[in-house]
Design an enzyme around this catalytic site. Structure first.
Site, mmCIF file in Angstrom:
data_model
loop_
_atom_site.group_PDB
_atom_site.id
_atom_site.type_symbol
_atom_site.label_atom_id
_atom_site.label_comp_id
_atom_site.label_asym_id
_atom_site.label_seq_id
_atom_site.Cartn_x
_atom_site.Cartn_y
_atom_site.Cartn_z
ATOM 1 N N CYS A 110 -3.842 2.433 -4.699
ATOM 2 C CA CYS A 110 -4.718 3.301 -3.899
ATOM 3 C C CYS A 110 -4.739 4.685 -4.540
ATOM 4 O O CYS A 110 -3.776 5.448 -4.412
ATOM 5 C CB CYS A 110 -4.233 3.367 -2.456
ATOM 6 S SG CYS A 110 -5.206 4.517 -1.449
ATOM 7 N N HIS A 135 0.862 -1.192 0.000
ATOM 8 C CA HIS A 135 0.000 0.000 0.000
ATOM 9 C C HIS A 135 0.895 1.236 0.000
ATOM 10 O O HIS A 135 1.866 1.294 0.754
ATOM 11 C CB HIS A 135 -0.878 -0.013 1.256
ATOM 12 C CG HIS A 135 -1.919 1.058 1.272
ATOM 13 N ND1 HIS A 135 -1.628 2.378 1.545
ATOM 14 C CD2 HIS A 135 -3.244 1.020 1.010
ATOM 15 C CE1 HIS A 135 -2.745 3.085 1.463
ATOM 16 N NE2 HIS A 135 -3.737 2.287 1.141
ATOM 17 N N ASP A 158 -12.731 3.111 -1.050
ATOM 18 C CA ASP A 158 -11.941 3.426 0.132
ATOM 19 C C ASP A 158 -12.537 4.646 0.821
ATOM 20 O O ASP A 158 -12.914 5.609 0.169
ATOM 21 C CB ASP A 158 -10.500 3.697 -0.306
ATOM 22 C CG ASP A 158 -9.516 3.610 0.847
ATOM 23 O OD1 ASP A 158 -9.909 3.151 1.924
ATOM 24 O OD2 ASP A 158 -8.362 4.006 0.654
ATOM 25 N N HIS A 159 -12.586 4.583 2.100
ATOM 26 C CA HIS A 159 -13.129 5.665 2.939
ATOM 27 C C HIS A 159 -14.474 6.150 2.377
ATOM 28 O O HIS A 159 -14.895 5.768 1.310
ATOM 29 C CB HIS A 159 -12.161 6.846 3.030
ATOM 30 C CG HIS A 159 -10.850 6.458 3.654
ATOM 31 N ND1 HIS A 159 -9.839 7.342 3.871
ATOM 32 C CD2 HIS A 159 -10.396 5.269 4.109
ATOM 33 C CE1 HIS A 159 -8.802 6.722 4.416
ATOM 34 N NE2 HIS A 159 -9.131 5.464 4.569
ATOM 35 N N TYR A 162 -14.546 4.797 7.721
ATOM 36 C CA TYR A 162 -15.126 3.487 7.414
ATOM 37 C C TYR A 162 -16.575 3.322 7.872
ATOM 38 O O TYR A 162 -16.987 2.237 8.278
ATOM 39 C CB TYR A 162 -14.238 2.369 7.981
ATOM 40 C CG TYR A 162 -12.946 2.264 7.211
ATOM 41 C CD1 TYR A 162 -12.892 1.534 6.029
ATOM 42 C CD2 TYR A 162 -11.805 2.936 7.621
ATOM 43 C CE1 TYR A 162 -11.720 1.459 5.297
ATOM 44 C CE2 TYR A 162 -10.621 2.880 6.891
ATOM 45 C CZ TYR A 162 -10.591 2.133 5.729
ATOM 46 O OH TYR A 162 -9.437 2.061 4.990
ATOM 47 N N HIS A 189 -7.834 0.318 -4.259
ATOM 48 C CA HIS A 189 -8.575 1.201 -3.348
ATOM 49 C C HIS A 189 -9.026 2.403 -4.161
ATOM 50 O O HIS A 189 -8.168 3.124 -4.688
ATOM 51 C CB HIS A 189 -7.663 1.733 -2.238
ATOM 52 C CG HIS A 189 -7.324 0.736 -1.182
ATOM 53 N ND1 HIS A 189 -6.531 1.063 -0.099
ATOM 54 C CD2 HIS A 189 -7.675 -0.561 -1.012
ATOM 55 C CE1 HIS A 189 -6.408 0.003 0.681
ATOM 56 N NE2 HIS A 189 -7.077 -1.001 0.154
HETATM 57 C C1 DNO Z 1 -6.363 3.585 5.533
HETATM 58 C C2 DNO Z 1 -5.827 2.373 4.899
HETATM 59 C C3 DNO Z 1 -4.443 2.027 5.399
HETATM 60 C C4 DNO Z 1 -4.019 0.688 4.865
HETATM 61 C C5 DNO Z 1 -2.639 0.250 5.262
HETATM 62 C C6 DNO Z 1 -2.247 -0.975 4.496
HETATM 63 O O1 DNO Z 1 -7.526 3.783 5.557
HETATM 64 O O2 DNO Z 1 -5.881 2.427 3.532
HETATM 65 O O3 DNO Z 1 -4.461 1.983 6.788
HETATM 66 O O4 DNO Z 1 -4.878 -0.288 5.329
HETATM 67 O O5 DNO Z 1 -1.712 1.243 5.056
HETATM 68 O O6 DNO Z 1 -1.177 -1.616 5.086
#
Ligand code: DNO
Length: 400
Positions: free
Chosen positions: A276, A238, A357-358, A374, A303
């Site tokens: 991401c 990531h 994501d988020h 989340y 992501h």
């Molecule tokens: C945040 C996430 C990160 C991710 C880590 C992966 O919301 O995208 O915390 O899980 O960095 O190791």
């Protein structure tokens, strides 16, 4: 794409049923209860699988598609002699996951901190709440609240002057919120996490610069990569969030060239990427569609999220999925073309797991306590919008 959502486990206020009803067929989860560095046993992995799959007989099926994350012990990042033991444990966990049929493992290599924000309840014009990073607030935090030795050296005169005024005009409540928000990104952080311990952790990186951290990452991948390859696990790093050095710590996975260097250090598909868009997209010099085209076959997990740079471009907040700095059309198109390529090549994984994501805290979730970023409804909104775009682009690709 295979639609998934992150699920923090049985204590997550967002239920598996919520995730199913959002239209997902999978979850992304981790055994957060196991201390970093310890082996994930087959028994513990199987237990989690059975929880995820418990309602599959009566409802549409959910599977555990991706581990996010199998965390990398700090001793590995610092190249301490004890890293060998932790690397062996990591390999055992990979073998155990593979034995249970879980083949995609996300990790990151950010020292000490994971993601970092200064505000967790930034009010959007429609009343929803978003995560935000404000550069001056962060400077004020590390110089005046944390009192990190040497922090001033990382800022120019103008920023230092602004941070001073910012700190002096902050209420006590604002100071304690700022502290709480920044510390949220510390894995395992809680109110009891004291500054002395934190400063010690930072000081342990005194002799580790960009070059050393890169070497330590490549060493880690060269050690675990052959095991991942042997057992058929795709590792996917990531990116750094935010994608730049902070708190005097180096960060080595923020740009296209960082990714290319890591891939060259162990040149095998098992050494892959979590693409991401939210993290990479903070930097205007990251060309996201170009990155998908270049690294396509190494993208094992996606992501989808976007931020919006503010008037001061060092600040950003998490924007609605369709209204940030990331132009999703060419990104999603490139990802779908990569899937098409895989299909035509007869590859094993043709639907890449993705998660919205988020998301903003909105509607009913405004009154609930959820993990920052989340909550259920904001992510459901993001997924719905992205899914619509995906269906439309897919049609277009098929008609060419
Ligand atoms: C945040 C996430 C990160 C991710 C880590 C992966 O919301 O995208 O915390 O899980 O960095 O190791």
């Amino acid at each position: 794409m295979k639609h998934t959502m992150r699920w923090y486990g049985p204590k997550d206020p967002v239920s598996l049923m919520d995730i199913r009803q959002a239209g997902c067929s999978g979850v992304v989860t981790a055994l957060h209860q196991i201390p970093v560095g310890a082996v994930w046993t087959v028994e513990a992995i199987k237990e989690r699988i059975s929880i995820v799959e418990k309602d599959n007989q009566n409802y549409s099926a959910l599977t555990w598609d991706v581990v996010e994350s199998l965390p990398v012990h700090e001793d590995i990042k610092k190249a301490l002699p004890s890293r060998e033991k932790y690397i062996e444990n990591y390999k055992t966990s990979l073998r155990n996951l593979a034995a249970c049929g879980i083949n995609t493992v996300c990790y990151n290599f950010m020292p000490v901190l994971d993601w970092t924000r200064t505000q967790l309840d930034y009010q959007m014009p429609d009343g929803a709440k978003a995560l935000r990073f404000v550069h001056i607030d962060f400077a004020a935090f590390e110089i005046y609240i944390l009192k990190r030795p040497g922090a001033e050296k990382d800022y120019d005169e103008a920023t230092l002057a602004e941070a001073k005024i910012r700190f002096e005009t902050m209420t006590e409540e604002e100071k304690s919120n700022l502290k709480r928000n920044v510390m949220q990104g510390l894995p395992g952080s809680d109110d009891a996490f004291d500054f002395d311990t934190f400063l010690e952790l930072l000081a342990e990186y005194k002799h580790i610069g960009d070059k050393e951290l890169r070497e330590n990452l490549y060493y880690f991948m060269q050690q675990v990569g052959p095991v991942a390859t042997e057992v058929g696990v795709n590792m996917c790093i990531h990116p750094d969030d935010p994608p730049r050095p902070i708190m005097g710590l180096p960060r080595v996975l923020s740009t296209e060239s960082d990714v290319a260097q890591l891939f060259a250090a162990y040149d095998n598909p098992a050494n892959g990427l979590t693409f991401c868009t939210g993290s990479f997209g903070v930097r205007p010099d990251n060309n996201l569609p170009q990155m998908v085209k270049r690294f396509g076959n190494r993208i094992h997990f996606i992501h989808l999220r976007t931020t919006k740079r503010e008037e001061d471009p060092r600040n950003f907040h998490e924007a609605p999925h369709m209204a940030g700095d990331v132009d999703f059309y060419p990104v999603v198109e490139a990802l779908l073309l990569e899937q098409k390529r895989r299909m035509e090549a007869g590859e094993k994984v043709t639907a890449i797991p993705m998660r919205p994501d988020h998301g903003h805290q909105m509607l009913d979730d405004l009154g609930k306590t959820t993990y920052p970023g989340y909550s259920a409804i904001g992510r459901l909104r993001g997924l719905a919008e992205l899914r619509g775009m995906e269906i439309a682009i897919k049609r277009q690709i098929e008609s060419i």
